[in-house]
Write a protein that holds these residues in place. Structure first.
Motif, PDB file in Angstrom:
ATOM      1  N   LYS A 127      -3.181  -4.187  17.317  1.00  0.00           N
ATOM      2  CA  LYS A 127      -2.886  -3.867  15.907  1.00  0.00           C
ATOM      3  C   LYS A 127      -4.153  -3.408  15.185  1.00  0.00           C
ATOM      4  N   GLY A 128      -5.279  -4.019  15.500  1.00  0.00           N
ATOM      5  CA  GLY A 128      -6.524  -3.623  14.856  1.00  0.00           C
ATOM      6  C   GLY A 128      -6.946  -2.216  15.241  1.00  0.00           C
ATOM      7  N   ASP A 166      -8.348  -6.148   6.249  1.00  0.00           N
ATOM      8  CA  ASP A 166      -7.159  -6.172   7.105  1.00  0.00           C
ATOM      9  C   ASP A 166      -7.338  -7.301   8.122  1.00  0.00           C
ATOM     10  N   ALA A 167      -6.247  -8.034   8.359  1.00  0.00           N
ATOM     11  CA  ALA A 167      -6.298  -9.138   9.310  1.00  0.00           C
ATOM     12  C   ALA A 167      -5.133  -9.015  10.286  1.00  0.00           C
ATOM     13  N   ALA A 201      -7.231   1.165  12.764  1.00  0.00           N
ATOM     14  CA  ALA A 201      -8.467   1.946  12.661  1.00  0.00           C
ATOM     15  C   ALA A 201      -8.207   3.416  12.974  1.00  0.00           C
ATOM     16  N   ARG A 202      -7.414   3.679  14.011  1.00  0.00           N
ATOM     17  CA  ARG A 202      -7.107   5.070  14.381  1.00  0.00           C
ATOM     18  C   ARG A 202      -6.318   5.761  13.272  1.00  0.00           C
ATOM     19  N   THR A 203      -5.310   5.073  12.742  1.00  0.00           N
ATOM     20  CA  THR A 203      -4.472   5.666  11.708  1.00  0.00           C
ATOM     21  C   THR A 203      -5.296   6.024  10.479  1.00  0.00           C
ATOM     22  N   TYR A 204      -6.177   5.122  10.089  1.00  0.00           N
ATOM     23  CA  TYR A 204      -7.018   5.375   8.916  1.00  0.00           C
ATOM     24  C   TYR A 204      -7.918   6.595   9.138  1.00  0.00           C
ATOM     25  N   LYS A 205      -8.473   6.701  10.328  1.00  0.00           N
ATOM     26  CA  LYS A 205      -9.361   7.826  10.610  1.00  0.00           C
ATOM     27  C   LYS A 205      -8.590   9.141  10.589  1.00  0.00           C
TER      28      LYS A 205
END
Length: 1044
Positions: free
Chosen positions: A937-938, A930-931, A942-946
């Motif tokens: 945005k980063g 991911d870029a 990360a939070r959403t994925y977790k």
């Protein structure tokens, strides 16, 4: 399925793209898309993202892939299906497969221009034309894998050109028409030549009075395209309605022609009449046109045109055209048929007018013959009694005395007798005879004048030719002009003729260049006959038409110290007054119009002579200057080369001594001075080397070597040379290439390639104060085969494309064309602040052209520059790659991302889009990348994925670190550490400029964020990433050992 490796989220996928990227290719002979060769993937991406119609036929089964633009090329009933084999799919498969096999066998592409196909469209057969290419697709190992097809529908252009030719043919044949019959014959020939758009045609004539109904008229069939020259009987097809030679239209007044049938073609509906006989009466009644559907479902159109006669009558012409079975009878088709009808109307009108003219001529000839016959008959009737009346007259005159009064009357009667024969034989009066005689006299005089004028013109023409001959024979200007004035004197009577010049061609002001005079005859007379044969100059009309001509009837001349009559003409060179040509006569002499025009023609020729000789002398002078410049250039190069050689030896000694001081203990001031001296010595040495290279190139003594080298290692080393300078200016230096596409080892001249890149990068760094510099490297698709080695071992070559873009000061468009010249520099107020002498680009251009490539530049002042060039490299053979290189370099042949990194999930946060895209290409084979351009945005990703998967999102995080964003970087680094779970060791890598300040800043951040953290310095290269990964693996191993 995965998205293409080049996908960046900026384009909207079409239906075809969605199908291709979500298709289960594992069920086909191609296998899963992830296993495809990179070249095949690139071909698919190019196809789907292109707006030009492209189709791919891959593998042994010719599996089909095409883009949205290719969709209209597909046949309706048997469509090509994405992911399916073409075999047995389309009606023309045998033909296509034969072409495909030919490409597979020969390895050469096929191009077809305007190829005809009969296809199905909307349930009907349609005439189509395509221009297309079939080119082979080769995998990385050079084996054949498929075909790429680029196609274009050219049907509209072909049909328009064909119809335009038919219309043009009518114009070419107009002069051959001499009657209505010949017009019909020519029309038949033209329409037979274009039997595609008009398969057949019938022409009916209906002659009638104007404004009369067709109830009592008759139609006659005059011509058809079925007519044969050797057969009188016409044969019509069985599907025709009743077709008669003569049609009595009165019988069709109450006739019911049938019903109308509607045909649907696409979204348009067309109406056609079904009938048992041609609806000529209906057309005569309603006008316009009538469309007819025939028995075999083919179509025809009836059109009407009228040709008025001069006697209140008219000719109605009915044209019956057959329609191409493969074309739709749309508005364009009807416009074409109407144009043909208009042309044939012109044909018939022209033929009718010629017939009428012939008829009038015949009537006049008949009347004249009847008149002559009448007078001849009257003459014979009157001659006999008149002869009897006048026959005794001579006897009476001889018997009478001359003194008798009656003799005068008898003599008068005798004169009447002598003229009686002439009067009776010629049917015109005495007055008419006198008039005819006068006309003949005037015609004779006019003929004499014309002959005289033709002789004068021929003499003038010969004089002009002789002047031109003298000019090209190599005579000097003075000799040529002297010859001209002597010849003019022989043809134009005068006492003095001369040519003067102003300040042209080295002559003094008003100097006489050529002179001829007659000292014996002080006065010249003109023949009365010549004066009478020409018109005097009584008005200014001739002078108006001959600009630059002046006439003075009586003026004092300093040249001859007396009054003279002068005729003068201007002589011009490049629209500037060069001099005069003057003729003297006695005062108040007459200058004829013909003499003025003659002088004007001669002066024009002399102007051409002067211009030619001037250009010739200028060219000679320029050639001398060029030769002098060449000698000076050679001398300059020799001096520079000798000077450079003399400078190189002491410079080498200075640089060697300075390098030996690196390991000694010096104070900071001494170290700075040593750095300044080292940098200055390097600049001077670089200039000296450039001068030597330039001299070798001019002398053609420089050659390119061909040896094997590591391609990416050369790129990375070259770009690293400029890292310190760009970092000092806070400029992002980016190298962008696709690792999978580039071969690891190639053969070429690495030193010269590095020299070119160094020159271009040096210029970009010198003239860029902020922004970014991007070097993009790619391989062009074509393969170049070395023909010199054909028959021995096939040597394959690739063409590298280098594109260098910067956001610097740019160049003006006027300077770009001179940028490739030696010692050429732009605005000196800017360039004088930088080192260099203006040889870099000239050397680059010479070296690139020696390699067989080319270099171009685009730039605008204040908006940056873009340089691009191509460079040929030789690919190594598979045997050399597998055996020689392994033994020589003891490492893998290609560029492979380590497996441990492929399994990583990577986060990239950098504000520069070009930098993000460059890093993305390195990690395109990683599990997840991911870029983002901003930190928020980063963190959000990360939070959403977790939250979704209850695990850490990333294993590696690349974060840019500047002095002005250190607070935000610290915040996100700590936030990412908090999101770690299940003993996940997130590796944080800070991207920084290699300056002392930012290196120290990065070290402080590594201590504060904890865990595994590292630093990578820009510019980011493949070599740096590999070293970084080795360092990371070691740190992870140490971390695991410590945990145990």
């Amino acid at each position: 399925m995965s998205l293409p490796s080049t996908y960046n989220g900026n384009y909207t996928e079409s239906e075809e793209s969605t199908i291709v990227y979500n298709y289960d290719w594992s069920k086909t002979s191609l296998g899963p898309m992830d296993s495809w060769d990179p070249i095949i993937k690139n071909a698919v991406n190019l196809c789907l993202q292109s707006v030009f119609p492209i189709g791919l036929f891959l593998g042994p089964d010719w599996i089909v892939i095409y883009n949205k633009a290719f969709r209209p090329m597909i046949i309706e009933k048997n469509p090509l299906v994405i992911g399916k084999s073409i075999k047995g799919t389309v009606s023309v498969s045998d033909y296509l497969i034969s072409l495909f096999e030919n490409v597979r066998t020969t390895g050469k592409g096929i191009f077809q221009n305007d190829q005809f196909f009969e296809l199905q469209c909307d349930g009907y057969k349609t005439e189509m034309y395509y221009s297309y290419t079939f080119s082979p697709i080769l995998k990385s190992d050079g084996t054949f894998f498929g075909i790429i097809c680029l196609a274009q529908n050219t049907a509209q252009r072909v049909v328009n050109a064909r119809r335009l030719k038919t219309i043009s043919d009518f114009g070419h044949w107009t002069s051959e028409i001499d009657s209505l019959e010949s017009a019909c014959s020519i029309m038949k020939k033209i329409l037979k030549d274009n039997n595609v758009d008009i398969p057949y045609a019938l022409v009916y004539f209906v002659e009638h009075k104007l404004n009369i109904s067709s109830e009592y008229l008759t139609a006659h069939l005059k011509a058809t395209t079925f007519d044969e020259d050797d057969k009188k009987e016409r044969q019509f097809p069985d599907y025709f309605p009743e077709t008669h030679e003569i049609i009595d239209l009165s019988k069709d007044v109450d006739k019911n022609y049938g019903t109308y049938v509607e045909l649907n073609r696409g979204s348009t509906t067309y109406s056609f009449l079904t009938c048992k006989s041609w609806p000529i009466h209906l057309l005569m009644k309603e006008g316009g046109h009538v469309k007819v559907l025939l028995k075999d479902e083919s179509q025809a159109v009836l059109l009407l045109t009228k040709i008025p006669f001069g006697d209140g009558r008219a000719l109605s012409v009915i044209f019956i055209y057959g329609i191409n079975r493969l074309c739709v009878l749309d508005e364009q088709y009807m416009e074409f048929l109407q144009l043909v009808t208009n042309q044939m109307n012109s044909f018939l009108s022209h033929g009718r007018s010629i017939e009428e003219e012939k008829m009038r001529s015949k009537i006049l000839a008949d009347l004249n013959h009847q008149k002559v016959t009448f007078f001849q008959g009257i003459s014979h009737q009157l001659k006999t009694p008149l002869t009897l009346m006048f026959s005794p007259l001579d006897d009476v005159i001889n018997a009478s005395s001359p003194e008798e009064p009656i003799m005068s009357y008898l003599q008068t009667i005798r004169r009447l007798d002598k003229g009686a024969d002439d009067y009776l034989i010629k049917p015109f009066s005495t007055q008419e005879l006198i008039t005819r005689i006068r006309v003949n006299i005037e015609l004779s005089l006019l003929r004499h004048k014309i002959i005289f004028q033709q002789c004068k013109e021929e003499e003038t023409k010969q004089l002009l030719i002789s002047i031109s001959t003298k000019m090209f024979s190599g005579l000097s200007m003075k000799e040529t002009l002297q010859y001209a004035v002597e010849e003019i004197y022989n043809r134009l009577p005068c006492k003095r003729i001369f040519i003067t010049s102003n300040e042209q061609l080295g002559f003094k002001s008003n100097k006489i260049i050529a002179l001829y005079e007659n000292s014996e005859n002080s006065s010249m007379e003109i023949c009365d006959d010549e004066i009478k044969s020409q018109t005097f100059m009584n008005s200014q009309e001739v002078l108006k038409n001959n600009l630059g001509i002046e006439v003075y009837s009586d003026v004092y001349s300093d040249d001859v110290c007396e009054n003279v009559s002068i005729l003068s003409a201007e002589l011009r060179l490049n629209n500037n007054l060069w001099g005069w040509m003057k003729l003297y006569r006695s005062p108040n002499s007459i200058w004829l119009d013909s003499e003025i025009e003659f002088l004007q023609q001669i002066s024009n020729q002399i102007c051409l002579t002067i211009t030619y000789i001037s250009i010739l002398e200028e060219n000679i002078a320029k050639e001398i200057q060029i030769k002098a410049a060449e000698v000076a250039s050679i001398t300059k190069s020799q001096i520079l080369a000798n000077t450079s050689h003399e400078l190189r030896t002491p410079l080498g000694a200075i640089i060697g001594i300075l390098s030996s001081l690196d390991d000694t203990n010096l104070t900071s001031d001494q170290e700075n001075m040593i750095k300044i001296m080292t940098r200055s010595s390097d600049v001077v040495l670089s200039i000296v080397n450039d001068i030597l290279d330039a001299q070798k190139l001019e002398a053609q003594k420089l050659t390119l070597v061909n040896r094997t080298f590591d391609l990416l290692e050369l790129f990375d080393n070259t770009i690293d040379m400029f890292g310190e300078k760009t970092s000092a200016k806070k400029i992002e230096l980016i190298i962008d290439y696709d690792v999978d596409e580039l071969p690891k080892y190639v053969k070429s001249d690495p030193e010269r390639l590095k020299q070119i890149l160094s020159h271009l990068l040096s210029n970009s760094v010198k003239f860029t104060e902020k922004g970014e510099i991007i070097l993009t490297i790619s391989i062009l698709s074509q393969n170049v085969i070395d023909e010199a080695n054909v028959g021995l071992t096939s040597i394959k070559k690739k063409v590298l494309l280098f594109e260098l873009y910067d956001t610097g000061i740019g160049m003006s468009p006027e300077y770009i064309q001179h940028a490739w010249e030696s010692f050429s520099q732009g605005d000196m107020s800017i360039t004088k602040k930088q080192d260099g002498v203006g040889l870099g680009l000239a050397i680059c251009k010479h070296l690139i052209e020696m390699n067989g490539g080319e270099i171009k530049a685009e730039s605008q002042l204040g908006k940056g520059s873009k340089f691009w060039f191509t460079w040929n490299v030789e690919l190594l053979s598979p045997m050399t790659s597998s055996s020689l290189l392994k033994s020589r370099f003891n490492e893998q042949i290609g560029y492979i991302l380590p497996n441990i990194i492929r399994q990583k999930r990577i986060l990239i946060i950098h504000p520069v889009e070009s930098m993000r895209n460059s890093i993305l290409k390195y990690f395109k084979n990683a599990e997840k990348v991911d870029a983002f351009d901003i930190f928020d945005k980063g963190i959000k990703a990360a939070r959403t994925y977790k939250e979704l998967y209850n695990q850490s999102a990333y294993d590696l995080a690349f974060i840019n670190l500047y002095e002005n964003n250190k607070e935000e970087v610290m915040k996100i680094a700590l936030e990412l550490r908090k999101l770690e779970m299940n003993s996940n060791n997130l590796v944080i890598i800070f991207i920084v400029f290699p300056t002392n300040e930012e290196i120290a800043l990065a070290k402080r951040f590594i201590r504060k964020v904890g865990g595994i953290a590292s630093v990578i310095y820009s510019p980011i290269t493949w070599k740096k990433l590999i070293k970084q990964f080795i360092h990371i693996v070691k740190d992870e191993t140490i971390e695991k050992n410590n945990s145990y």
